[in-house]
Motif scaffolding. Structure first.
Motif, PDB file in Angstrom:
ATOM      1  N   ALA A  16       0.754  -1.368   0.105  1.00 30.74           N
ATOM      2  CA  ALA A  16      -0.107  -0.134   0.063  1.00 30.74           C
ATOM      3  C   ALA A  16       0.992   1.194   0.165  1.00 30.74           C
ATOM      4  CB  ALA A  16      -0.943  -0.154   1.110  1.00 30.74           C
ATOM      5  N   GLY A  17       0.333   2.187  -0.741  1.00 26.94           N
ATOM      6  CA  GLY A  17       1.348   3.390  -0.811  1.00 26.94           C
ATOM      7  C   GLY A  17       0.634   4.656  -1.370  1.00 26.94           C
ATOM      8  N   ALA A  18       1.480   5.723  -1.597  1.00 23.56           N
ATOM      9  CA  ALA A  18       0.793   6.932  -2.255  1.00 23.56           C
ATOM     10  C   ALA A  18       1.535   7.279  -3.454  1.00 23.56           C
ATOM     11  CB  ALA A  18       1.183   7.840  -1.210  1.00 23.56           C
ATOM     12  N   LEU A  19       0.918   7.627  -4.371  1.00 22.46           N
ATOM     13  CA  LEU A  19       1.383   8.091  -5.725  1.00 22.46           C
ATOM     14  C   LEU A  19       1.453   9.662  -5.856  1.00 22.46           C
ATOM     15  CD1 LEU A  19       2.376   7.562  -8.717  1.00 22.46           C
ATOM     16  CD2 LEU A  19      -0.232   7.177  -9.289  1.00 22.46           C
ATOM     17  N   TYR A  20       2.420  10.346  -6.176  1.00 20.66           N
ATOM     18  CA  TYR A  20       2.767  11.499  -6.267  1.00 20.66           C
ATOM     19  C   TYR A  20       2.806  12.027  -7.522  1.00 20.66           C
ATOM     20  CZ  TYR A  20       3.519  11.730  -1.111  1.00 20.66           C
ATOM     21  OH  TYR A  20       3.356  11.398   0.537  1.00 20.66           O
ATOM     22  N   ILE A  29      -2.204  10.555  -4.222  1.00 27.98           N
ATOM     23  CA  ILE A  29      -3.058   9.480  -4.705  1.00 27.98           C
ATOM     24  C   ILE A  29      -2.958   8.324  -3.700  1.00 27.98           C
ATOM     25  CG2 ILE A  29      -4.378   8.193  -6.533  1.00 27.98           C
ATOM     26  CD1 ILE A  29      -3.819  10.366  -8.144  1.00 27.98           C
ATOM     27  N   GLU A  30      -3.586   7.841  -2.935  1.00 26.10           N
ATOM     28  CA  GLU A  30      -3.470   6.707  -2.240  1.00 26.10           C
ATOM     29  C   GLU A  30      -3.623   5.348  -2.975  1.00 26.10           C
ATOM     30  OE1 GLU A  30      -2.258   6.674   1.016  1.00 26.10           O
ATOM     31  OE2 GLU A  30      -2.315   9.012   0.997  1.00 26.10           O
ATOM     32  N   THR A  31      -2.915   4.249  -2.742  1.00 29.72           N
ATOM     33  CA  THR A  31      -3.095   3.165  -3.476  1.00 29.72           C
ATOM     34  C   THR A  31      -3.418   2.173  -2.452  1.00 29.72           C
ATOM     35  OG1 THR A  31      -0.719   2.450  -3.522  1.00 29.72           O
ATOM     36  CG2 THR A  31      -1.592   3.955  -5.550  1.00 29.72           C
ATOM     37  N   PRO A  32      -4.430   1.308  -3.008  1.00 33.96           N
ATOM     38  CA  PRO A  32      -5.183   0.945  -4.085  1.00 33.96           C
ATOM     39  C   PRO A  32      -6.245   2.340  -4.398  1.00 33.96           C
ATOM     40  CG  PRO A  32      -6.378  -0.254  -2.646  1.00 33.96           C
ATOM     41  CD  PRO A  32      -5.036   0.393  -1.971  1.00 33.96           C
TER      42      PRO A  32
END
Length: 268
Positions: A16-20, A29-32
């Protein structure tokens, strides 16, 4: 573009992570996360004004196929307008461009040299070379884009599968060389069909290139559900942990054996 893996599930490849994406002021944008398919930048099933009313997960990621723009409008026109965001008026959304859609893509050759991929369009079959593809990417100005790929069904011969990987890697190199930003926002396409060895080779080779993330394709083309875990593991085991992974062609989420991938990555 920057991806930060915040959590990992012990014993699996789940993350799980974050897309900048975008400027420093843009919220991550938090993933998923939900990524909505579009036709020329606009969802076919919901009006632009109602995108913000969709329930969580958020709907700020939009998939667009550059192949849809082969006929019109012209790349020069899109450039004059100011890119896809300006053309459709979705300034707060993020576009990920990839030629992967429901259209059939077949390779073509002049008998000696690989030219490109041909796509069925409303105007008939058209050949797309990496130079023409990058011209469309440059005009559209998406936030992220995937390189061209030669995806093949699961039943092709070993020789044809190897050829598809070789072509995909060559197209990736050509696309990066033609990119004005040198691959800053490119997702390297990973293929390999139903061959674990070819998927490992493709993933290892793509990971060695200057890419920001990976578009894991070649699924939904005849492989069985039972084959998928081993094929996915062969790819993810060969990719760096710190970069974004997007998986396409897995159909709807909910199957237990593929849920760890769909629940921790962006899925198309």
């Amino acid at each position: 573009m920057r991806f930060v893996a915040a959590k990992a599930c012990a014993g699996s490849r789940a993350r799980a992570g974050a897309l900048y994406i975008g400027g420093n002021s843009a919220a991550p944008i938090e993933t998923p996360s939900l990524m909505i398919s579009t036709l020329k930048g606009l969802p076919a099933f919901i009006s632009r004004d109602h995108l913000g009313d969709l329930p969580a997960p958020d709907s700020h990621l939009l998939h667009v196929s550059p192949i849809h723009f082969l006929d019109c409008p012209a790349t020069k026109t899109i450039c004059t307008i100011g890119g896809l965001h300006q053309m459709v008026g979705l300034h707060d959304h993020f576009f990920i461009a990839s030629p992967r859609d429901s259209l059939e893509s077949l390779p073509e050759s002049d008998g000696t040299n690989k030219l490109g991929a041909s796509f069925e369009t409303p105007s008939g079959r058209q050949l797309v070379k990496p130079s023409a593809y990058m011209e469309m990417i440059t005009s559209l100005m998406p936030n992220l884009w995937a390189s061209m790929a030669d995806e093949v069904p699961a039943w092709v011969s070993d020789k044809r599968n190897k050829t598809s990987v070789d072509r995909t890697l060559r197209w990736l190199d050509e696309c990066i060389n033609l990119d004005l930003e040198g691959g800053k926002n490119v997702l390297g396409f990973v293929v390999g069909g139903s061959s674990i060895e070819e998927r490992k080779r493709c993933a290892t080779e793509v990971a060695a290139r200057n890419v920001s993330g990976f578009w894991i394709g070649g699924f939904g083309l005849g492989e069985s559900i039972e084959e998928r875990p081993a094929l996915l593991h062969a790819v993810t085991d060969s990719l760096p942990e710190e970069k974004l992974r997007l998986v396409s062609g897995l159909s709807l989420p909910g199957v237990d054996i593929i849920q760890p991938f769909l629940s921790t990555e962006i899925a198309a």
